[in-house]
Design an enzyme around this catalytic site. Structure first.
Site, PDB file in Angstrom:
ATOM      1  N   TRP A  61       0.841  -1.206   0.000  1.00  0.00           N
ATOM      2  CA  TRP A  61       0.000   0.000   0.000  1.00  0.00           C
ATOM      3  C   TRP A  61       0.878   1.258   0.000  1.00  0.00           C
ATOM      4  CZ3 TRP A  61      -0.466   4.007   3.572  1.00  0.00           C
ATOM      5  CH2 TRP A  61      -1.546   4.871   3.384  1.00  0.00           C
ATOM      6  N   HIS A  62       2.041   1.183   0.667  1.00  0.00           N
ATOM      7  CA  HIS A  62       2.903   2.372   0.741  1.00  0.00           C
ATOM      8  C   HIS A  62       3.520   2.717  -0.604  1.00  0.00           C
ATOM      9  CE1 HIS A  62       2.603   1.823   5.095  1.00  0.00           C
ATOM     10  NE2 HIS A  62       2.957   3.096   5.172  1.00  0.00           N
ATOM     11  N   GLY A  63       3.671   1.742  -1.478  1.00  0.00           N
ATOM     12  CA  GLY A  63       4.245   2.041  -2.782  1.00  0.00           C
ATOM     13  C   GLY A  63       4.345   0.786  -3.619  1.00  0.00           C
TER      14      GLY A  63
END
Lengths: 482, 477
Positions: free
Chosen positions: A323-325
């Protein structure tokens, strides 16, 4: 537009506040909506229609879901609404990543690669997609009734304070405030202003100063870094990330408070945690809450045996990383944290302090736990920061190379002073007096007369932060033209 | 109304005051409401962003607006001063990259520190041999120019002043991150090469270095980058003696008064002013000396006085401040290293002049650089990135037609090289220029960087025999 930009601070914010205060209470959501559309259009004009379109579609899908009488139809609309939110996230955020990796595999097998035009990432999509999901699921579960008015729902999704970087506000936490928040209370507005200024100062006066040095070091030759510089760099990045992200959350919470909203807290002194399990209760709390409520528990949580619990935990963190990248370093970062959580649970130490009778031993255990968590988190941040995995490995190996020759971070007094200050603030709440001070700063309801000195300090800090932003690239020529 | 009633209004008043203050900043950015003191130094002119649909959609325009606001917002000056003061007072570090803090609050420019620690080479090349070869080629070119000009009565010579590091090494900051192996320096290598090729050169560096401990005045101000006005005065007095002895020019005599102490004057505190603080660090008093024409010397008619062209760095500025140059020379044109011309009533940029005519009209051409800037001998004096030495040499030796023909040939070469041409097309698009302009620019750059490659006569030893017909025209005029 970001909060620490000149356009926001000099034009957008004052104009918005003036308009917001002058608008009658019942129309304030419209003012907020228009300002949010402008705010988003400024940063990503190509995507405003995607954002608005998906939001409107979601609103009507949920409405249809609530009106459906049969459970099957209800589920269908719920699935469609979630598919819409997560589908957009998957397409815009992960399609490039997926195609790149697929092409690598195809190329390694000697097959032809797919031709693909890169998709641009709409800013804030990770946050507003998750907020849509909370709306769909909270409504589906009957926790809250759906919004009656479309404008109220659009305000919930795109209100500018939390649109770009959170906190992820659950629908259930804010539903009432959107439709019937109290009239403006000047004391609350001032508290919100103070919180905004604290956040801006954390970002501009601490995070950006550390970030400049970190960028220089990590932009150079990592392979020749000495161990001392590597540790100081990663420590500085650890602080930069915390002060940057928590500063942004403070600004969002502060702006929300000025408008009469109470957004949930996103950080609670994460670096004083004594285990990685505790760390994740204190770091990016709203994401943790989302993952627990909307992923971990639906997966079965800890109700389906030990093995499944460990798998669920690890999977949740793997997905949190993603989700962060959309890149392998984030996946590894998530897996790394998930691994420590599983180990802590296996050892039975997650979130609990070993209760020694001797106060000395208790203190030592606390210090040891905090130190362990801090070091594990720091090494993890290397994965988070350096997206090239081979460079990342090089950096991590420099951390443990025990080569102390050629220290690179010299003559940077401001950097070291700010690093020391940031460390002091990060660990402040480890002490009772520190917790008291923090409590006073963030949560005291000041009396009218107390407001005066606090306001003066806040105004000074705001101007000072503006100075730091302005001076960031200040570089005059001495005698270019005389 | 009692106190309680009054305090009830405090939060609302403060809220409204906050918004009012924020709006004042907005208003000040649109129209100056509160007068602010301008910042010291020169800046790139902020470019006002032009709105276009594509730039807006791609976010380019928004980024430009933010940059423009950062450079122009109404309270920029006090905001910068406040933050700079914080960096200076709290952390004892210079807030601008152009100023480095040394020991005892001595201020330096970074290039001076690099030069002292023999790391300046890395700005130009990583190879010491390459730099030494460049010094040698530049010296040979200058020697040829000097010899040609001498044939037509123009005396060319070089002066090397010491930079601050040579005089006050004890106040330099520590070596810091300048840890790469030491490279050759310009001041150690150029003067011997000048001597070898017969170029007159006055090297003040070694002379002053020997005497620095016994000088009765500060050679450099604590807060400035250039030599003190008094040092510039004494040095140029001896340069004028050299001119009188080595040319037949009639230069009026001057009388230097007794040194006296005074508060630091502009530009002796240029570095501390450059930091743009709220409160400047208090410098020590500096010494000054007044210069007057000797009795009866003003009677020398202007037409009989020599014309002087100075090519060099800003150290000459202090000389201009101290000496009545207008009374000593027919003219004194100063070609600065960013192609600008100073103290010339006709031209303000070297791209406006006829180089050959100017050089032949002058009686004396003085190339004057401090040790830290000597690496860039003649660089950028004539338009960006073009050397004085190469351009002067080519223009003195070859006719305009031949130079133009050579440029045309190089242009054809560029156009026939596909990858080169495509690269220039991209460059033209980026700079919003025509491809023809960019191609000619590249051709000229190539020609004036390596003239020996295109004019084989220049590569031969000795002075070239060919001469531009413009020399005859210039002399005739």
């Amino acid at each position: 537009m970001v909060f620490s930009s000149h356009v926001f601070l000099i034009y957008f914010l004052p104009a918005f506040l003036l308009a917001y205060f002058l608008t009658p209470s019942r129309w304030r959501n419209i003012t907020l909506l228009l300002a949010s559309v402008l705010f988003y259009s400024w940063g990503a004009p190509d995507f405003i229609l995607v954002l608005l379109g998906s939001t409107v579609a979601n609103f009507y899908l949920v409405k249809a879901m609530c009106h459906a009488r049969k459970l099957g139809v209800k589920k269908l609309f719920c699935a469609l609404a979630i598919l819409l939110s997560l589908g957009l996230l998957a397409y815009f955020k992960y399609a490039n990543f997926f195609v790149d990796n697929l092409n690598s595999v195809l190329a390694s097998l000697g097959l032809g690669t797919l031709s693909w035009t890169k998709v641009l990432l709409p800013i804030g999509i990770s946050f507003f997609s998750f907020q849509s999901v909370t709306y769909v699921l909270d409504t589906y579960r009957g926790i809250n009734a759906p919004m009656r008015r479309l404008t109220d729902y659009v305000v919930y999704i795109i209100m500018f304070p939390q649109l770009i970087a959170g906190p992820i506000v659950r629908y259930t936490d804010i539903a009432d405030q959107i439709t019937s928040r109290r009239r403006l209370r000047w004391g609350e507005c001032l508290q919100g202003f103070y919180r905004f200024v604290i956040g801006l100062s954390k970002k501009v006066l601490v995070a950006d100063v550390l970030g400049r040095a970190v960028d220089v070091i990590l932009g150079g030759d990592i392979a020749s870094l000495d161990t001392g510089t590597a540790w100081i760099t990663i420590m500085a990045y650890t602080m930069q990330l915390y002060f940057d992200f928590s500063g942004y959350s403070d600004m969002a919470i502060g702006l929300g408070r000025i408008m009469g909203f109470r957004f949930p807290e996103n950080f609670n002194n994460p670096y004083i945690s004594r285990s990685i399990t505790e760390f994740w209760r204190r770091w990016h709390i709203t994401l943790g809450t989302f993952m627990r409520n909307y992923l971990y528990i639906p997966l079965g949580g800890n109700r389906k045996g030990r093995g499944r619990t460990y798998f669920n935990l690890w999977l949740v963190f793997l997905l949190s990383g993603l989700w962060h990248g959309a890149s392998w370093n984030f996946v590894l970062w998530g897996a790394y944290h998930g691994l420590f959580l599983v180990i802590e649970r296996l050892l039975g130490v997650g979130g609990r302090t070993v209760d020694f009778r001797s106060p000395v031993l208790r203190s030592l255990a606390a210090v040891g736990g905090t130190l362990y968590t801090f070091v594990v988190a720091m090494v993890g941040w290397a994965l988070f920061r350096i997206d090239d995995l081979s460079l990342c490995w090089q950096f991590v190996s420099r951390l443990f190379a025990f080569d102390f020759s050629g220290f690179a971070l010299l003559q940077q007094h401001q950097f070291y002073a700010i690093l020391a200050v940031s460390l002091a603030f990060a660990f402040l709440a480890a002490f009772p007096w520190g917790r008291k001070l923090q409590q006073w700063t963030f949560y005291t309801r000041f009396t009218p007369l107390q407001h005066i000195p606090v306001w003066l300090v806040a105004v000074f800090l705001l101007f000072f932060a503006l100075g730091a932003l302005t001076a960031s690239d200040f570089s005059p020529f001495i005698y270019f033209r005389f | 109304m009692n106190l309680k009633n009054i305090t009830r209004f405090v939060p609302s008043t403060l809220c409204l005051l906050t918004v009012a203050l924020m709006l004042l900043v907005s208003l000040q950015s649109i129209r100056l409401v509160v007068p602010v003191q301008p910042l010291y130094g020169t800046f790139d002119d902020p470019v006002k962003p032009q709105l276009s649909y594509t730039d807006f959609c791609s976010g380019v325009w928004q980024a430009q607006v933010d940059k423009y606001l950062r450079q122009t917002h109404g309270f920029r000056e006090p905001a910068i001063r406040l933050y700079n003061q914080y960096q200076w007072s709290l952390f004892g570090q210079s807030p601008v990259p152009q100023v480095v803090l040394g020991r005892n609050q001595y201020l330096f420019e970074p290039y001076v520190v690099e030069d002292y620690y023999e790391s300046r080479m890395y700005k130009y090349t990583n190879s010491p041999e390459e730099l030494l070869r460049r010094f040698d080629i530049e010296s040979q070119r200058l020697a040829k120019i000097q010899a040609i000009l001498a044939q037509y009565g123009t005396h060319l010579f070089v002066v090397c002043w010491p930079s601050k590091d040579h005089i006050y090494p004890q106040y330099l900051p520590s070596r810091g991150n300048l840890t790469r192996p030491k490279g050759p320096t310009a001041i150690d290598n150029y003067p011997p090469l000048f001597a070898q090729y017969g170029i007159p050169c006055i090297n003040y560096c070694s002379y002053i270095e020997q005497r620095r401990d016994s000088l009765p005045y500060y050679f450099f101000p604590q807060m400035g980058t250039h030599w003190s006005t008094i040092a510039a005065t004494y040095a140029f007095d001896s340069v004028m003696r050299y001119m009188r002895q080595n040319t037949s020019c009639l230069i009026p005599q001057v009388v230097l008064g007794n040194p006296y102490s005074d508060y630091t004057r502009y530009p002796d505190a240029d570095l501390s002013q450059m930091m743009n603080l709220i409160r400047l660090p208090h410098p020590r008093r500096e010494q000054y000396v007044d210069v007057h024409l000797a009795p009866g010397q003003s009677a020398i008619p202007r037409s009989q006085r020599p014309g002087l062209i100075v090519i060099g760095d800003s150290f000459f500025k202090n000389i201009n401040l101290a000496f009545p140059l207008d009374s000593l020379f027919r003219y004194c044109h100063y070609w600065y290293y960013n192609s600008t011309i100073h103290y010339d009533s006709l031209y303000d940029n070297t791209n406006q002049i006829d180089l050959v005519a100017q050089l032949l009209d002058a009686d004396i051409v003085m190339l004057a650089y401090c040790s830290g800037q000597l690496y860039d001998l003649g660089v950028n004096t004539l338009q960006s990135a073009r050397n004085f030495t190469t351009q002067a040499l080519v223009q003195l030796c070859f006719d305009t037609d031949r130079i133009q023909q050579t440029i045309d040939d190089i242009c054809s070469r560029i156009r026939s090289d596909q990858s080169w041409f495509e690269r220039l097309q991209r460059k033209a698009e980026q700079q919003s220029r025509t491809i023809d302009e960019v191609v000619v620019d590249d051709a000229e750059y190539l020609l004036f960087t390596q003239p020996e490659e295109f004019f084989p006569e220049l590569a031969l030893p000795g002075i070239p025999t060919s001469r531009s017909s413009r020399i005859a025209n210039a002399i005739h005029q």
